[in-house]
Each structure stands twice: as C-alpha cells, then as structure tokens.
Motif scaffolding. Structure first.
Motif, PDB file in Angstrom:
ATOM      1  N   ALA A  93       0.835  -1.204   0.000  1.00  0.00           N
ATOM      2  CA  ALA A  93       0.000   0.000   0.000  1.00  0.00           C
ATOM      3  C   ALA A  93       0.865   1.248   0.000  1.00  0.00           C
ATOM      4  O   ALA A  93       0.511   2.272  -0.593  1.00  0.00           O
ATOM      5  CB  ALA A  93      -0.927   0.003   1.212  1.00  0.00           C
ATOM      6  N   VAL A 115      -5.879  -1.177  -4.629  1.00  0.00           N
ATOM      7  CA  VAL A 115      -5.136  -1.528  -3.415  1.00  0.00           C
ATOM      8  C   VAL A 115      -6.078  -2.007  -2.313  1.00  0.00           C
ATOM      9  O   VAL A 115      -5.807  -2.990  -1.622  1.00  0.00           O
ATOM     10  CB  VAL A 115      -4.317  -0.320  -2.901  1.00  0.00           C
ATOM     11  N   MET A 312       3.185  -3.523  -7.089  1.00  0.00           N
ATOM     12  CA  MET A 312       2.447  -2.261  -7.151  1.00  0.00           C
ATOM     13  C   MET A 312       2.910  -1.431  -8.343  1.00  0.00           C
ATOM     14  O   MET A 312       2.111  -0.725  -8.974  1.00  0.00           O
ATOM     15  CB  MET A 312       2.621  -1.464  -5.857  1.00  0.00           C
TER      16      MET A 312
END
Length: 335
Positions: A93, A115, A312
């Motif tokens: 995150a 997320v 990510m």
C-alpha cells in the motif's frame, strides 16, 4: 449443571459486550490539526465505525513524527498519516504514491480502489516484531507539484545544484533529488515548506493541500512559480493494530474509504483552483516527457533497492496505460 451453563453464558455475554465496547485511540495527523480536511473526514469515519462495534477516540497531531512514535509506543491503536511514512508498515500500500506513478486523478482512483480491494487482503496485512498491522484505508490528499523560488528553474537541467527540501525519512525523495543533481535539504512535514519560505531551499514539492496552511505564497514571492506537472500523488494511510479492533473491522473500513474518494477528489480540485494562475508554469510536451522518463528510471531503481513494491509498480503502470494508451512507456518493459 444448569447453574454452571448459565454462569458460562453470562461470562461469554460479558466478554462479547466488553469487546464491543472496547475503546480505540486513533492518532490522526493533519497539518491543520482538528481544523483540517483529513481530520474532519476521520471524524465521519469514527461515527461510521460505531456500526462496526468500535468505540473510537481521535487524537489530533500536527507533528506527524510524534503521531507515528506514539503509535509505535502503543499510545494509539491506529494511526492516520502520509503514505510516505506509513510505507514502513506496509510496502504494498505504501508504494501507491511512487514518484511519477500516479500522474492524474483518474489513475489515482483506479490505483487506490485496486489496493483496497478485498482480493488484496493478505497484502494489506503485515507482522512486524510480533505485532499484526493492517491497512484500514487510503485517503487522497492530492498531486504534489514542484514550487521554485525562481521561475527560470523551468527545466530539469536548471535544477542542478539547487537546494530541494525533502522529507528526510523518505529515501525515494532523497534519491530522486540527487538523481537530477539537486541538493537535498533534510526536512520534516512540519518544516519542509518553512525552509522554502525562509530561503533555506530553492525548491520544494507539495500538494495544493499545503498551499494556504503553510503559506507557500510567501516563499514564491515575486519571482517564484509552480511547475504544473505532478511529480507524485500524495495519499494518507490508516494503519491499525489488528488485535485492538473487532473482527472484520478492516474490510468495513476500507469499503468506507473507497466511498469517500469522489468527495476527496472534489476537495483536491477546489484546493488546486485556489492557487493563482500567475504562479503556474506549463511545461512543453518535450519537457513533460523528460520528467516522465526521469521518474520512470527512478522508480525502477528504487524498486530494485526494495523501497517500492514491484507488484504495485506493475499495477500503477497498467492504470496509467489504461488511461493514456499513447504514453511512450506503455510499449516498454521494466515495470
């Protein structure tokens, strides 16, 4: 026997009641303390949390480092602070604010919703020194732009040798400033703009959220400007100690945060519209692409160093290319 069963039932009932009524202290960082937009949003979250069997007390902080320290010391059961600082609790995150990774609100919306999706529940939980932590939400603060003392600093090359106020705990910022040949001036959220305003730094990156509260206009003076190109998207994370909250609390909290995004993006637009047009410098297409390439190279290097989460980075690239398929990077590998 019946008395024993009855007594056990009473004890279980008391235990359940105790759990439901347990109070949680939540440290909330906001530049403006209780008067800030983030704190006001968290007040609404607190009210909603009553329906999730939580009895929350918010504690306002204008010093982010102190909020984090109190959370680490167990004085708070959760903390709401910038993603840059929260990255140490959850890199997945915490990488959503990667430099240059989220250049527009449309991409920010996609990234944050992804997320917080329930499919990522395992990625949103970490165990550090025996304590289970969980990401309970991500709030949008807004794109950060580079403010300069001298509007002639309008290209990457002209930033060489200039002093740039950086958050000293964010290795990504420091590495990127060095990459362009500027000189990092170590700072904290409480004083990074103050150093710019006082002339201790020639450049600083900040979102519109900070423009009025931190009086950036003082630092701009008659010769300064804002480079109208977002170098990163500033967000805030809610990190909580899982053991201190009711079962299922995280999922309900994350769902609540997702529902707030349209309102938060509207807030960002309102704050950005409040920055006078006279300060804005529009970059040429060539210069914008230079920035994009520089930031991309920086992200790849920082990911290799373990500062950003690789998965990510792939998510953010997909989000960017789904919004702008003509972007030069969409045909490149590496992220």
């Amino acid at each position: 026997m019946k008395n024993g069963v009855l007594a056990l039932a009473v004890l279980i009932s008391m235990g359940m009641t105790s759990t439901a009524q347990a109070k949680q202290d939540v440290c909330v960082f906001d530049l403006l303390g209780k008067a800030g937009e983030s704190y006001k949003m968290m007040e609404e979250w607190r009210l909603a949390a009553k329906g999730w069997n939580a009895d929350i007390q918010l504690i306002a902080y204008q010093n982010e480092e102190r909020a984090d320290e109190d959370f680490k010391a167990g004085k708070c059961d959760a903390v709401y602070m910038t993603t840059m600082r929260a990255r140490s609790y959850n890199k997945f995150a915490g990488s959503v604010d990667a430099l240059g990774g989220v250049p527009s609100n449309a991409i920010a919306q996609k990234a944050i919703v992804y997320v917080l999706d329930k499919r990522n529940i395992k990625r949103l939980k970490t165990n550090i020194d025996g304590v289970d932590y969980e990401v309970g939400g991500i709030g949008q603060i807004g794109p950060a732009y580079i403010f300069v003392k001298d509007k002639r600093i309008n290209t990457i090359e002209k930033g060489v040798g200039k002093r740039f106020a950086v958050l000293e705990y964010d290795k990504a910022q420091i590495a990127m400033v060095k990459r362009v040949g500027a000189i990092p001036v170590p700072s904290d959220v409480s004083d990074f703009v103050a150093k710019f305003n006082k002339g201790q730094a020639d450049m600083v990156g900040a979102p519109a959220y900070a423009y009025k509260p931190l009086e950036i206009e003082k630092g701009l003076g008659q010769t300064g400007a804002m480079v109208d190109f977002p170098v990163l998207n500033v967000t805030a994370d809610l990190i909580f100690n899982t053991a201190k909250f009711p079962m299922g609390f995280g999922e309900r909290s994350r769902t609540w945060f997702i529902k707030q995004l349209p309102r938060q993006f509207a807030m960002v637009k309102r704050l950005e519209d409040g920055i006078p047009a006279k300060y804005r410098i529009d970059l040429s297409k060539e210069e914008r692409e230079k920035y994009q390439k520089l930031l991309r190279d920086g992200r790849i290097e920082l990911t290799k160093q373990g500062i950003y989460d690789a998965s990510m980075m792939s998510v953010l690239k997909r989000a960017r290319c789904s919004v702008d398929r003509t972007n030069f990077e969409c045909s490149l590998g590496g992220e």
